[in-house]
Design a protein around this motif. Sequence first.
Motif, PDB file in Angstrom:
ATOM      1  N   PRO A 192      98.431  43.551   2.441  1.00 15.62           N
ATOM      2  CA  PRO A 192      99.889  43.398   2.428  1.00 15.62           C
ATOM      3  C   PRO A 192     100.359  42.211   1.586  1.00 15.62           C
ATOM      4  N   LEU A 193      99.482  41.235   1.369  1.00 17.61           N
ATOM      5  CA  LEU A 193      99.880  40.047   0.606  1.00 17.61           C
ATOM      6  C   LEU A 193      99.748  40.257  -0.898  1.00 17.61           C
ATOM      7  N   THR A 194      98.601  40.788  -1.327  1.00 15.37           N
ATOM      8  CA  THR A 194      98.343  40.934  -2.766  1.00 15.37           C
ATOM      9  C   THR A 194      98.657  42.326  -3.289  1.00 15.37           C
ATOM     10  N   GLY A 195      98.722  43.308  -2.398  1.00 12.98           N
ATOM     11  CA  GLY A 195      98.901  44.678  -2.848  1.00 12.98           C
ATOM     12  C   GLY A 195      97.624  45.333  -3.336  1.00 12.98           C
ATOM     13  N   HIS A 196      96.520  44.577  -3.362  1.00 12.67           N
ATOM     14  CA  HIS A 196      95.243  45.125  -3.801  1.00 12.67           C
ATOM     15  C   HIS A 196      94.649  46.022  -2.720  1.00 12.67           C
ATOM     16  N   ILE A 197      93.878  46.995  -3.156  1.00 12.18           N
ATOM     17  CA  ILE A 197      93.161  47.868  -2.229  1.00 12.18           C
ATOM     18  C   ILE A 197      91.800  47.239  -1.948  1.00 12.18           C
ATOM     19  N   LYS A 198      91.491  47.002  -0.677  1.00 11.10           N
ATOM     20  CA  LYS A 198      90.253  46.303  -0.343  1.00 11.10           C
ATOM     21  C   LYS A 198      89.493  47.050   0.743  1.00 11.10           C
ATOM     22  N   LEU A 199      88.292  46.566   1.015  1.00 11.90           N
ATOM     23  CA  LEU A 199      87.439  47.131   2.065  1.00 11.90           C
ATOM     24  C   LEU A 199      87.468  46.209   3.276  1.00 11.90           C
ATOM     25  N   THR A 200      87.622  46.794   4.453  1.00 11.94           N
ATOM     26  CA  THR A 200      87.636  45.972   5.659  1.00 11.94           C
ATOM     27  C   THR A 200      86.883  46.688   6.771  1.00 11.94           C
ATOM     28  N   ILE A 201      86.189  45.912   7.620  1.00 14.66           N
ATOM     29  CA  ILE A 201      85.460  46.490   8.758  1.00 14.66           C
ATOM     30  C   ILE A 201      86.454  46.946   9.811  1.00 14.66           C
ATOM     31  N   GLU A 202      86.302  48.196  10.235  1.00 17.50           N
ATOM     32  CA  GLU A 202      87.254  48.781  11.178  1.00 17.50           C
ATOM     33  C   GLU A 202      86.770  48.665  12.612  1.00 17.50           C
ATOM     34  N   ASN A 203      85.557  49.084  12.905  1.00 16.43           N
ATOM     35  CA  ASN A 203      85.058  49.041  14.281  1.00 16.43           C
ATOM     36  C   ASN A 203      83.535  49.073  14.274  1.00 16.43           C
ATOM     37  N   CYS A 204      82.971  48.786  15.432  1.00 15.30           N
ATOM     38  CA  CYS A 204      81.518  48.843  15.619  1.00 15.30           C
ATOM     39  C   CYS A 204      81.271  49.351  17.032  1.00 15.30           C
ATOM     40  N   HIS A 205      80.413  50.357  17.162  1.00 14.90           N
ATOM     41  CA  HIS A 205      80.131  50.911  18.480  1.00 14.90           C
ATOM     42  C   HIS A 205      78.794  51.642  18.423  1.00 14.90           C
ATOM     43  N   ASN A 206      78.254  51.940  19.598  1.00 14.44           N
ATOM     44  CA  ASN A 206      77.047  52.764  19.614  1.00 14.44           C
ATOM     45  C   ASN A 206      77.452  54.229  19.736  1.00 14.44           C
TER      46      ASN A 206
ATOM     47  N   LEU B 115      80.399  40.711  -1.367  1.00 16.65           N
ATOM     48  CA  LEU B 115      79.785  40.810  -2.690  1.00 16.65           C
ATOM     49  C   LEU B 115      80.536  41.830  -3.545  1.00 16.65           C
ATOM     50  N   LEU B 116      80.842  42.989  -2.982  1.00 16.15           N
ATOM     51  CA  LEU B 116      81.540  44.020  -3.745  1.00 16.15           C
ATOM     52  C   LEU B 116      82.943  43.566  -4.138  1.00 16.15           C
ATOM     53  N   GLN B 117      83.571  42.759  -3.282  1.00 17.22           N
ATOM     54  CA  GLN B 117      84.951  42.363  -3.516  1.00 17.22           C
ATOM     55  C   GLN B 117      85.070  41.006  -4.187  1.00 17.22           C
ATOM     56  N   GLY B 118      83.936  40.370  -4.452  1.00 19.84           N
ATOM     57  CA  GLY B 118      83.980  39.028  -5.008  1.00 19.84           C
ATOM     58  C   GLY B 118      84.306  39.010  -6.485  1.00 19.84           C
TER      59      GLY B 118
ATOM     60  N   LEU C 113      81.707  55.447  -3.984  1.00 24.73           N
ATOM     61  CA  LEU C 113      82.665  54.350  -3.889  1.00 24.73           C
ATOM     62  C   LEU C 113      83.029  53.934  -5.303  1.00 24.73           C
ATOM     63  N   ASN C 114      84.312  53.998  -5.628  1.00 25.99           N
ATOM     64  CA  ASN C 114      84.789  53.662  -6.969  1.00 25.99           C
ATOM     65  C   ASN C 114      85.532  52.332  -6.939  1.00 25.99           C
ATOM     66  N   LEU C 115      85.255  51.474  -7.904  1.00 27.23           N
ATOM     67  CA  LEU C 115      85.890  50.175  -8.021  1.00 27.23           C
ATOM     68  C   LEU C 115      86.579  50.087  -9.377  1.00 27.23           C
ATOM     69  N   VAL C 116      87.816  49.570  -9.377  1.00 33.26           N
ATOM     70  CA  VAL C 116      88.554  49.351 -10.616  1.00 33.26           C
ATOM     71  C   VAL C 116      88.734  47.842 -10.789  1.00 33.26           C
ATOM     72  N   TYR C 117      88.395  47.340 -11.973  1.00 34.42           N
ATOM     73  CA  TYR C 117      88.367  45.900 -12.207  1.00 34.42           C
ATOM     74  C   TYR C 117      89.525  45.436 -13.083  1.00 34.42           C
ATOM     75  N   GLU C 118      89.994  44.239 -12.775  1.00 32.10           N
ATOM     76  CA  GLU C 118      90.895  43.502 -13.639  1.00 32.10           C
ATOM     77  C   GLU C 118      90.192  42.204 -14.027  1.00 32.10           C
ATOM     78  N   GLY C 119      90.748  41.469 -14.972  1.00 34.87           N
ATOM     79  CA  GLY C 119      90.092  40.223 -15.357  1.00 34.87           C
ATOM     80  C   GLY C 119      90.822  39.527 -16.468  1.00 34.87           C
ATOM     81  N   GLN C 120      90.236  38.452 -16.944  1.00 32.12           N
ATOM     82  CA  GLN C 120      90.812  37.711 -18.052  1.00 32.12           C
ATOM     83  C   GLN C 120      89.705  37.086 -18.884  1.00 32.12           C
ATOM     84  N   ILE C 121      90.031  36.862 -20.144  1.00 33.90           N
ATOM     85  CA  ILE C 121      89.097  36.265 -21.093  1.00 33.90           C
ATOM     86  C   ILE C 121      89.797  35.092 -21.774  1.00 33.90           C
TER      87      ILE C 121
END
Length: 490
Positions: free
Chosen positions: A160-174, A233-236, A261-269
């Motif tokens: 919600p802050l950056t508008g970027h699409i990210k990966l987040t842990i949702e839940n953990c269960h057996n 690591l994937l989001q770094g 899993l598809n990742l789209v990159y931005e950057g600067q030089i």
Amino acid sequence: MLPFLSLFILGSLLTQNAQGNSQPLAIARLSPELLQHYTLRVISRQMDPRALKDRLQSLPLEETVKEGLRQGNGGGLLTGLPLVGGLVNNVLGNILKIKINKITLLDLQIKLHKHETKIIVTIPADIELEVRCPLSLLGSILRLKLYLDIQVGVRVVKDPLTGHIKLTIENCHNNPGHLRITLLNDYKKNPLVHFLNRTLRLVTDVLEKTVPNLLQKQLCPLLNGLVQNVLDLLQGSLSSQVHGEMFQLAPESFRLHDGSLNLVYEGQIQMPGGQIVTLPPDSVPISAKPLEGSPMNMILSGKYVALALRALLPPRVFNLGRQNEVAAFRSQIAAVIPKASNIRVLQIASGLPSLSLAVGKVEVWQPVEIRAFAEHPTEADRPLLTIRVTLALLAHPSIADGKMMFTLHRPRIASLVPVSSSIGNFDGQLLTGVMTRLLSASLLPHQNKILAEGIPIPLVQQLGLNSLRVSAGKDGLLVFVPPNGVPVSA
């Protein structure tokens, strides 16, 4: 050379992703198998089995199981069995000593949700329990193996802050549907086998209801942390350590599509002179399928590679003034221009390179000016002659240590124009051969040395990827692990 099929698929990939006015800096596609391989490596390296066993030993297993047995007996499970009431009371009153002998995390599994809304990480565990019981009919020790699955959900969400699409842990269960308890003892020859079956059923029923939840409370925070390490690591962001902060790359969005899993990159030089060029991703849909059978492939846009080459090879002027550097070329120039025998210094001024891509072919084009002087030049000195050429070089790309290197070779002069001469007129085309040899001996080694430092590309070094190949398309470069290749170094 790559097979024709690979080049054909690459052309299709790059064509589909070239729609619109610009391209993303890079698009990476990672198969579940590659993510599984890497996540397992993270877990095996960061988890200490002995520490995990000690941690689980502190669980209140005995108290939990005793309470479950007392509640279970109230339900009448053992009633109606003749002459065993005292034995049952003995079991319930004096049981138990429970000890975890061994825990083994098995090969994890990663799969995409059927609606491509999240990634499900399943980590199976084998846990061997030792139950010490004073009831001689049962034997002094029961050895049980408990098999359960711990599942960690990873969802793609919008920050919600950056508008970027990210990966987040949702839940953990057996996963209760995958729970199994196996008795390791052999008691089938015991005359009270019927009673033992009923007693064991009560014990295992209590274990099924209580132990997995206890283990989940201990394992989930641990496994969440390990999975989070992979997500970090994937989001770094990636900053080049070779070139300071010249290259900076970061994933802008994630998408689950076509089983990957598809990742789209931005950057600067950072360009020569300190100018920062930002390369934002475009809204180009990721619709092309991954290279079939490849666990990882990445498209680097031609714009990014071209700007990277310009950042590494800024305009430069250098002189060839030593006798052995100039002598051979002086005689060859003098064969075309007789008055050129007094040349003592050759000055080479290289301009910014440009990139030319075609399917299966990478070329670098560069403007170069060659000036000849009778003495070591100062700023005010006029050259005896000036020649301007456009140099075309084949570029061979390769991947090592998380960077893309280019080796320039087979130079040819695409155009040669005499700019000035104070030592007589001459046919510039007659100097094409000697100018080609001059630039091969002087400019090319210098540029190849710089390019050998490499252009950083995301994920390759972090994931420990090896056996990577590169193939060119008309709009970019495809970096990929060959099908059936070993994707990750040990």
